[in-house]
Design an enzyme around this catalytic site. Structure first.
Site, PDB file in Angstrom:
ATOM      1  CB  THR A  27      43.942  37.188  30.662  1.00  0.00           C
ATOM      2  OG1 THR A  27      45.099  36.614  31.266  1.00  0.00           O
ATOM      3  CG2 THR A  27      42.780  36.927  31.608  1.00  0.00           C
ATOM      4  CE1 TYR A  87      43.671  40.775  34.456  1.00  0.00           C
ATOM      5  CE2 TYR A  87      44.852  38.706  34.189  1.00  0.00           C
ATOM      6  CZ  TYR A  87      44.374  39.888  33.660  1.00  0.00           C
ATOM      7  OH  TYR A  87      44.579  40.183  32.348  1.00  0.00           O
TER       8      TYR A  87
END
Ligand code: UFG
Length: 342
Positions: free
Chosen positions: A124, A149
């Site tokens: 990501t 995250y």
């Protein structure tokens, strides 16, 4: 260890019942591979598993992963399964470290047991954190996640790179910017529950007449709203197939950005959703959401060169049109009420 995968091979797709995973299964099938989905269905949908078998299992379960790899004669793995929300990770970091880091450890361990050597990892743009200066992010820029995250995904990348070095595995980490849109043929699409992503929530607001909350209007960006690089999910899916088929992986581990290299602000997204739906979504301006960097836009030149990959959906309106078409005629999933509906 086996060499790089070839067409006709079976690929284990953890999280293959989810949004990007299911689109990747479709792309794999069209390229001649057989995807074997491994998913606990906590967030994925059995209805999205259309191109091969579904094995229900926890991604942290090494034995089940290894026996699935052996039973299906798997020759490569694409690892999606994990938790994906920036906001959720701020509230429950423990869950993000558990699923995302222990999930990678289990997949790596099972691959070694089953003698599978190639891994494509779902990473990501959140690994970059808040960029030091505005501009396109390249893979050589500093890594510094600002939420659990991103931390957990970067830890996964590092664990994979170390395993490539120590055990001769080969891996590509694909760093997605903002996955969006839906299968142009309407078979699958985005169906998170609860939904937290901007585009599906803005579509819901436009269609339902509820109001969307915009998280902050005082960012250091041209119009004051957060900017992201929205990339069509079918383009992301195709990049996984290309990475799987790479002849060689430099140094055993490569990381690549997947984005269009074009930023759009929250307000530009809202306008495009209004165009596609025939009426603008109602929205109010709220406070910033914790953990949101002001601007994340990719420099995708490495993926272009290494994978000979170029996004086919190259403008925001077309991407959003596919998302609206899916929402109007979706085959599975429900959308809960807007979280901050007024
Ligand atoms: N936003 C709103 N209101 C909402 C939801 C989102 O204003 O109700 C804003 C956010 O503040 C952000 C933008 O819309 O500025 C996009 O937010 P999303 O939640 O749709 O996506 P994120 O950028 O937070 O995260 C997504 C993926 C991550 C990935 C990241 C990389 O969910 O997995 O893109 O850019 F890491």
């Amino acid at each position: 260890m086996k060499g790089y995968t070839v067409q006709g091979d079976r690929i284990l797709v953890t999280g293959g019942a989810g949004y990007i995973g299911s689109h990747t299964c479709k792309a794999l099938a069209y390229a001649g591979y057989e995807p074997v989905v491994y998913d606990d269905l906590s967030n994925g949908h059995a209805e999205a598993v259309l191109w091969g078998p579904l094995v229900k299992g926890d991604v942290r379960d090494v034995d089940r992963l290894a026996s699935t790899m052996s039973a299906h004669s798997i020759s490569g793995v694409i690892h999606f399964a994990g938790l994906i929300e920036v906001g959720g990770s701020m509230r429950r970091p423990d869950l993000y470290w558990d699923h995302n880091v222990n999930g990678v450890a289990a997949v790596l361990s099972a691959m070694r047991q089953a003698d599978v050597s190639r891994l494509i990892f779902s990473s990501t743009a959140a690994v970059y954190g808040t960029p030091a200066q505005p501009g396109l992010l390249s893979e050589t820029d500093a890594l510094g996640p600002i939420n659990p995250y991103g931390d957990s995904k970067l830890a996964g990348e590092r664990m994979i790179a170390a395993s490539c070095n120590a055990f001769g595995l080969e891996a590509v980490a694909l760093r997605y910017f903002n996955a969006s849109g839906a299968d142009p043929e309407g078979q699958i699409g985005e169906a998170h529950n609860p939904e937290t992503h901007l585009i599906p929530l803005a579509i819901e607001a436009a269609l339902s007449g509820q109001s969307l909350t915009v998280f902050g209007s005082d960012f250091p960006t041209p119009d004051g709203f957060c900017m992201r690089d929205y990339i069509h999910v079918a383009d992301l899916a195709r990049a996984h197939v290309l990475a799987l088929g790479l002849d060689r992986i430099d140094g055993g581990f490569e990381a690549m950005n997947l984005g269009r290299g074009v930023g759009a602000s929250v307000v530009e997204v809202i306008e495009a959703v209004g165009n596609a739906c025939g009426r603008p979504p109602l929205h109010t301006i709220g406070p910033r959401r914790a953990g949101d960097p002001p601007m994340l836009v990719a420099d995708p030149s490495r993926a272009r060169a290494r994978l000979e990959w170029r996004p086919e959906f190259d403008d925001l309106q077309t991407i959003i049109d596919t998302a609206v078409a899916w929402r109007r005629d979706r085959r599975f999933g429900v959308t809960s009420a807007l979280p901050n509906a007024a």
